[in-house]
Design an enzyme around this catalytic site. Sequence first.
Site, PDB file in Angstrom:
ATOM      1  N   SER A 108       0.822  -1.219   0.000  1.00 58.91           N
ATOM      2  CA  SER A 108       0.000   0.000   0.000  1.00 58.91           C
ATOM      3  C   SER A 108       0.848   1.258   0.000  1.00 58.91           C
ATOM      4  O   SER A 108       0.316   2.350   0.187  1.00 58.91           O
ATOM      5  CB  SER A 108      -0.896   0.015   1.240  1.00 58.91           C
ATOM      6  OG  SER A 108      -1.804  -1.037   1.186  1.00 58.91           O
ATOM      7  N   THR A 155       4.073   1.193   1.807  1.00 57.65           N
ATOM      8  CA  THR A 155       4.861   1.140   3.049  1.00 57.65           C
ATOM      9  C   THR A 155       6.273   1.666   2.842  1.00 57.65           C
ATOM     10  O   THR A 155       6.776   2.482   3.614  1.00 57.65           O
ATOM     11  CB  THR A 155       4.949  -0.326   3.531  1.00 57.65           C
ATOM     12  OG1 THR A 155       3.725  -0.986   3.284  1.00 57.65           O
ATOM     13  CG2 THR A 155       5.339  -0.400   4.993  1.00 57.65           C
ATOM     14  N   THR A 156       6.922   1.184   1.787  1.00 59.03           N
ATOM     15  CA  THR A 156       8.314   1.552   1.520  1.00 59.03           C
ATOM     16  C   THR A 156       8.415   3.065   1.318  1.00 59.03           C
ATOM     17  O   THR A 156       9.351   3.708   1.801  1.00 59.03           O
ATOM     18  CB  THR A 156       8.796   0.814   0.247  1.00 59.03           C
ATOM     19  OG1 THR A 156       8.382  -0.559   0.335  1.00 59.03           O
ATOM     20  CG2 THR A 156      10.291   0.882   0.090  1.00 59.03           C
ATOM     21  N   HIS A 214       2.195  -4.102   9.859  1.00 59.23           N
ATOM     22  CA  HIS A 214       1.024  -4.351   9.005  1.00 59.23           C
ATOM     23  C   HIS A 214      -0.174  -4.800   9.858  1.00 59.23           C
ATOM     24  O   HIS A 214      -1.221  -5.147   9.317  1.00 59.23           O
ATOM     25  CB  HIS A 214       1.322  -5.460   7.994  1.00 59.23           C
ATOM     26  CG  HIS A 214       2.287  -5.073   6.904  1.00 59.23           C
ATOM     27  ND1 HIS A 214       2.277  -3.844   6.289  1.00 59.23           N
ATOM     28  CD2 HIS A 214       3.291  -5.780   6.309  1.00 59.23           C
ATOM     29  CE1 HIS A 214       3.228  -3.809   5.360  1.00 59.23           C
ATOM     30  NE2 HIS A 214       3.853  -4.967   5.354  1.00 59.23           N
ATOM     31  N   ARG A 228      -4.560   2.301   0.291  1.00 57.87           N
ATOM     32  CA  ARG A 228      -4.447   2.334  -1.170  1.00 57.87           C
ATOM     33  C   ARG A 228      -5.720   1.769  -1.776  1.00 57.87           C
ATOM     34  O   ARG A 228      -6.378   0.917  -1.148  1.00 57.87           O
ATOM     35  CB  ARG A 228      -3.224   1.490  -1.591  1.00 57.87           C
ATOM     36  CG  ARG A 228      -2.860   1.672  -3.032  1.00 57.87           C
ATOM     37  CD  ARG A 228      -1.600   0.906  -3.405  1.00 57.87           C
ATOM     38  NE  ARG A 228      -1.181   1.281  -4.743  1.00 57.87           N
ATOM     39  CZ  ARG A 228      -0.242   0.694  -5.428  1.00 57.87           C
ATOM     40  NH1 ARG A 228       0.435  -0.312  -4.889  1.00 57.87           N
ATOM     41  NH2 ARG A 228       0.063   1.084  -6.642  1.00 57.87           N
ATOM     42  N   SER A 277      -0.783  -5.465  -6.723  1.00 59.24           N
ATOM     43  CA  SER A 277       0.574  -5.387  -6.201  1.00 59.24           C
ATOM     44  C   SER A 277       0.870  -6.583  -5.294  1.00 59.24           C
ATOM     45  O   SER A 277       1.921  -7.218  -5.368  1.00 59.24           O
ATOM     46  CB  SER A 277       0.722  -4.064  -5.429  1.00 59.24           C
ATOM     47  OG  SER A 277       2.056  -3.833  -5.081  1.00 59.24           O
ATOM     48  N   TYR A 335      -2.629   6.652  -0.753  1.00 59.72           N
ATOM     49  CA  TYR A 335      -1.516   6.536  -1.715  1.00 59.72           C
ATOM     50  C   TYR A 335      -1.765   7.417  -2.939  1.00 59.72           C
ATOM     51  O   TYR A 335      -0.872   8.098  -3.427  1.00 59.72           O
ATOM     52  CB  TYR A 335      -1.390   5.061  -2.111  1.00 59.72           C
ATOM     53  CG  TYR A 335      -0.300   4.734  -3.110  1.00 59.72           C
ATOM     54  CD1 TYR A 335       0.968   4.357  -2.687  1.00 59.72           C
ATOM     55  CD2 TYR A 335      -0.547   4.776  -4.492  1.00 59.72           C
ATOM     56  CE1 TYR A 335       1.969   4.041  -3.605  1.00 59.72           C
ATOM     57  CE2 TYR A 335       0.444   4.465  -5.414  1.00 59.72           C
ATOM     58  CZ  TYR A 335       1.686   4.092  -4.961  1.00 59.72           C
ATOM     59  OH  TYR A 335       2.677   3.778  -5.868  1.00 59.72           O
ATOM     60  N   ARG A 395       7.730  -1.940  -8.055  1.00 55.58           N
ATOM     61  CA  ARG A 395       7.257  -2.589  -9.277  1.00 55.58           C
ATOM     62  C   ARG A 395       7.014  -1.487 -10.301  1.00 55.58           C
ATOM     63  O   ARG A 395       7.897  -1.129 -11.052  1.00 55.58           O
ATOM     64  CB  ARG A 395       6.004  -3.428  -8.984  1.00 55.58           C
ATOM     65  CG  ARG A 395       5.585  -4.383 -10.093  1.00 55.58           C
ATOM     66  CD  ARG A 395       4.329  -5.157  -9.699  1.00 55.58           C
ATOM     67  NE  ARG A 395       3.217  -4.266  -9.468  1.00 55.58           N
ATOM     68  CZ  ARG A 395       2.278  -3.963 -10.373  1.00 55.58           C
ATOM     69  NH1 ARG A 395       2.311  -4.536 -11.560  1.00 55.58           N
ATOM     70  NH2 ARG A 395       1.300  -3.130 -10.092  1.00 55.58           N
TER      71      ARG A 395
HETATM   72  P1  A3P Z   1       3.052  -1.480  -7.407  1.00 57.12           P
HETATM   73  O1  A3P Z   1       3.211  -2.946  -7.207  1.00 57.12           O
HETATM   74  O2  A3P Z   1       1.648  -1.081  -7.757  1.00 57.12           O
HETATM   75  O3  A3P Z   1       4.039  -0.890  -8.342  1.00 57.12           O
HETATM   76  P2  A3P Z   1       4.798  -1.657  -0.119  1.00 57.12           P
HETATM   77  O4  A3P Z   1       5.923  -0.735   0.029  1.00 57.12           O
HETATM   78  O5  A3P Z   1       3.676  -1.445   0.863  1.00 57.12           O
HETATM   79  O6  A3P Z   1       5.246  -3.067  -0.214  1.00 57.12           O
HETATM   80  O7  A3P Z   1       4.086  -1.287  -1.504  1.00 57.12           O
HETATM   81  C1  A3P Z   1       4.718  -1.547  -2.718  1.00 57.12           C
HETATM   82  C2  A3P Z   1       4.023  -0.709  -3.769  1.00 57.12           C
HETATM   83  O8  A3P Z   1       4.421   0.656  -3.616  1.00 57.12           O
HETATM   84  C3  A3P Z   1       4.446  -1.120  -5.149  1.00 57.12           C
HETATM   85  O9  A3P Z   1       3.331  -0.772  -5.988  1.00 57.12           O
HETATM   86  C4  A3P Z   1       5.641  -0.215  -5.401  1.00 57.12           C
HETATM   87  O10 A3P Z   1       5.974  -0.080  -6.759  1.00 57.12           O
HETATM   88  C5  A3P Z   1       5.143   1.065  -4.787  1.00 57.12           C
HETATM   89  N1  A3P Z   1       6.234   1.958  -4.362  1.00 57.12           N
HETATM   90  C6  A3P Z   1       7.395   1.619  -3.769  1.00 57.12           C
HETATM   91  N2  A3P Z   1       8.130   2.709  -3.550  1.00 57.12           N
HETATM   92  C7  A3P Z   1       7.434   3.766  -4.006  1.00 57.12           C
HETATM   93  C8  A3P Z   1       7.688   5.171  -4.089  1.00 57.12           C
HETATM   94  N3  A3P Z   1       8.817   5.710  -3.651  1.00 57.12           N
HETATM   95  N4  A3P Z   1       6.736   5.948  -4.635  1.00 57.12           N
HETATM   96  C9  A3P Z   1       5.582   5.435  -5.092  1.00 57.12           C
HETATM   97  N5  A3P Z   1       5.287   4.108  -5.065  1.00 57.12           N
HETATM   98  C10 A3P Z   1       6.200   3.289  -4.525  1.00 57.12           C
END
Ligand code: A3P
Length: 285
Positions: free
Chosen positions: A22, A24-25, A88, A110, A118, A177, A246
């Site tokens: 959603s 997190t990163t 989470h 999200r 995702s 998001y 991704r």
């Molecule tokens: P998608 O798979 O739709 O590309 P989490 O961090 O919760 O695991 O979520 C991962 C999702 O956030 C992935 O989405 C990833 O590409 C996206 N993501 C990771 N870093 C990001 C950033 N700096 N800005 C926007 N989206 C990001």
Amino acid sequence: MVADACFTARPSDIVVATLPKSGTTWIKSLLYANVHRREHHPATAADNHPLISVGPHGCIKFFEYQLYTRNRVPDLDKLPDPRLFATHLPFVSLPRTIATSGSKIVYVCRDPKDHLISQWDFANKFRVMNQLEPLSVETAAELFCAGLSPFGPYWDHVLGYWHAHLTRPQQVLFFRYEEMQKEPAAHVRRLAEFVGHPFGVGEEEDGVVDAIVRVCSFEHMSGLEVTRSGKTDLVIGTVENSSFFRRGVVGDWANHLSPETARRIDVITAAKFMGSGLVLASNGQ
Ligand code: A3P
């Protein structure tokens, strides 16, 4: 359960709460860069910036994946304030002292369809790694609609934090998001105000807000060495940091879900969120 029994929260703690996949990163990066902007200036972020050397998941660790794992009780007392954590867990399952101590919580929700796609892609990487057949998107959607998701049904998770935000807006910040994508700088400012360190005039003039947006952007973070070749040990296994990146766009679900499945998820979401006041940015519900 171990964290609930052993963790002692402080009012100065800040906890990032999300469902997996959603953002997190991203929110971990934004929070860390924000809170530590004085000692690690984002405009000159180089190899010694922790976000760049150890990555967002090394900077802000998950209670359930990295800290309280395998019945371990980590010594978190020596960490300097403000301590930053992530989880989470649904709101109802948080270690109880988080709510009672007045720690702050930053939640990111999200769109369910983008979250599902995702999560489906991420889970399939694990399945392939463990010699399991990848799940079809239809099967993943079926499980999702039945509420069979990691950390519980999507709607309960989101509503749990939404109600907590409505009841205690000073303690629980609620981001979407999709809105973060539209207005990242506004969210960086809101985050700074929420954690008690709003940007001063000098910082605004120096472009610190934009520097944080830039350093935490998908384009910048996904190209870092720590992302391309680094790994993070989670209790579920060792994960390549690149798997947290991704496409990072809004609406990618349309490339994977049939219109019927998308409609089905929208109908469930509208029914579950009815009367809650929660509006999702992406589909106007
Ligand atoms: P998608 O798979 O739709 O590309 P989490 O961090 O919760 O695991 O979520 C991962 C999702 O956030 C992935 O989405 C990833 O590409 C996206 N993501 C990771 N870093 C990001 C950033 N700096 N800005 C926007 N989206 C990001």
